[in-house]
Design a protein around this motif. Structure first.
Motif, short mmCIF file in Angstrom:
data_model
loop_
_atom_site.label_atom_id
_atom_site.label_comp_id
_atom_site.label_asym_id
_atom_site.label_seq_id
_atom_site.Cartn_x
_atom_site.Cartn_y
_atom_site.Cartn_z
N LEU A 206 35.24 29.17 -10.24
CA LEU A 206 34.36 29.28 -11.17
C LEU A 206 32.93 28.51 -10.60
O LEU A 206 33.14 27.49 -10.08
N ALA A 207 32.07 29.10 -10.69
CA ALA A 207 30.64 28.15 -10.32
C ALA A 207 29.39 28.50 -11.41
O ALA A 207 29.28 29.56 -12.26
N GLY A 208 28.59 27.69 -11.45
CA GLY A 208 27.50 27.66 -12.46
C GLY A 208 26.55 26.38 -12.19
O GLY A 208 26.92 25.49 -11.45
N PRO A 209 25.44 26.45 -13.10
CA PRO A 209 24.58 25.41 -12.78
C PRO A 209 24.88 24.11 -13.29
O PRO A 209 25.73 24.00 -14.32
N SER A 210 24.80 22.96 -12.41
CA SER A 210 25.35 21.66 -12.91
C SER A 210 24.77 21.28 -14.11
O SER A 210 25.56 20.33 -14.91
N SER A 211 23.63 21.72 -14.67
CA SER A 211 23.15 21.31 -16.10
C SER A 211 23.88 21.70 -16.99
O SER A 211 24.08 21.04 -18.22
N ARG A 212 24.54 22.81 -16.89
CA ARG A 212 25.56 23.20 -17.75
C ARG A 212 27.07 23.01 -17.61
O ARG A 212 27.78 22.67 -18.59
N LEU A 213 27.44 22.74 -16.17
CA LEU A 213 28.92 22.41 -15.98
C LEU A 213 28.96 21.01 -15.93
O LEU A 213 28.79 20.31 -14.75
N THR A 214 28.97 20.22 -16.88
CA THR A 214 28.95 18.64 -16.81
C THR A 214 30.31 18.48 -16.57
O THR A 214 31.24 19.40 -16.37
N ALA A 215 30.48 17.12 -16.23
CA ALA A 215 31.85 16.64 -15.69
C ALA A 215 32.92 17.02 -16.87
O ALA A 215 33.76 17.27 -16.43
N SER A 216 32.68 16.70 -18.21
CA SER A 216 33.66 17.06 -19.12
C SER A 216 33.94 18.63 -19.08
O SER A 216 35.10 18.88 -19.30
N ARG A 217 32.76 19.27 -19.11
CA ARG A 217 32.90 20.77 -19.15
C ARG A 217 33.76 21.48 -17.99
O ARG A 217 34.41 22.33 -18.17
#
Length: 238
Positions: A206-217
């Motif tokens: 799975l890949a996505g922007p780091s702004s949305r995929l935070t550590a907890s996410r």
């Protein structure tokens, strides 16, 4: 040399005809070789990744290089079709770009992908290839396929720095791989293994922007993907 190659192929044939795994004495008997000769050839085949041993099992099994050749020869479509429902479930549940990849020699081959419908997203990499040590899913394969890891460390030591070796160990302990903007600035990735009868055959990513995929996410997404993959483990019919 020709005799050695012939003996090695006879041994591989005998293991295949035994259902993919056989004891040393049975291999020697089937090929007409002395036990010591068969053992020496099996050691060479094991080093090269064509046969493998499993913990607690005295038999010799066909190795990942043989299985990869079989996959490349015609198994890709069957695997893609079989795992497509799991990939679709991951796409629906996460709303991010998800993909399916397999080891192909010393590279990762992206077999399938579903691109996110969000405006800010990671692009699909279906049909692309990447170096094994260059992505989260490649490191995942190195962490969970010992024969592949040994071969990469032996033949491509220049690509395996201390940081990569440490990350491989962390992935094996954690159970999934993470890439936090290492491969590309602004992009975070997760990769989890998929098993067929206990063996790692592929990986979901799975890949996505780091702004949305935070550590907890990222942790939440990994757990969700693991749950979906576990419901598909061992159900492949190739």
């Amino acid at each position: 040399m020709v005799q050695s190659v012939a003996r090695a192929t006879d041994i591989l044939d005998s293991i295949a005809h035994a259902g993919g795994a056989a004891h040393l004495n049975d291999i020697a008997a089937a090929t007409g070789l002395k036990t010591t000769t068969a053992h020496n050839i099996l050691k060479a085949l094991q080093t090269a990744g064509y046969v493998r041993r499993r913990a607690g099992d005295t038999r010799y099994h066909l190795g990942d290089r043989i299985l990869n050749l079989a996959r490349v020869a015609g198994d890709d479509d069957a695997l893609r079709h079989s795992l497509r429902p799991a990939l679709e479930a991951m796409a629906t549940e996460t709303s991010e770009t998800v993909f399916l990849a397999v080891p192909s020699g010393d590279e990762v081959y992206f077999l399938d992908a579903i691109e996110s419908t969000r405006a800010l997203k990671a692009a699909s990499q279906r049909g692309h290839r990447e170096p094994m040590a260059g992505s989260a899913i490649g490191l995942l394969f190195l962490a969970f396929i010992p024969a592949l890891r040994r071969r990469m460390f032996d033949t491509h030591a220049d690509r395996i720095g201390p940081g990569i070796a440490a990350e491989i160990e962390a992935i094996a302990e954690r159970g999934y791989a993470l890439d936090r903007e290492n491969w590309m600035p602004g992009l975070n990735c997760i990769a989890i293994p998929w098993r067929d009868e206990g063996e790692i055959r592929a990986g979901f990513g799975l890949a996505g922007p780091s702004s949305r995929l935070t550590a907890s996410r990222l942790k939440e997404m990994a757990e969700l993907m693991q749950k979906i993959a576990s419901e598909t483990d061992g159900r492949y019919e190739g």
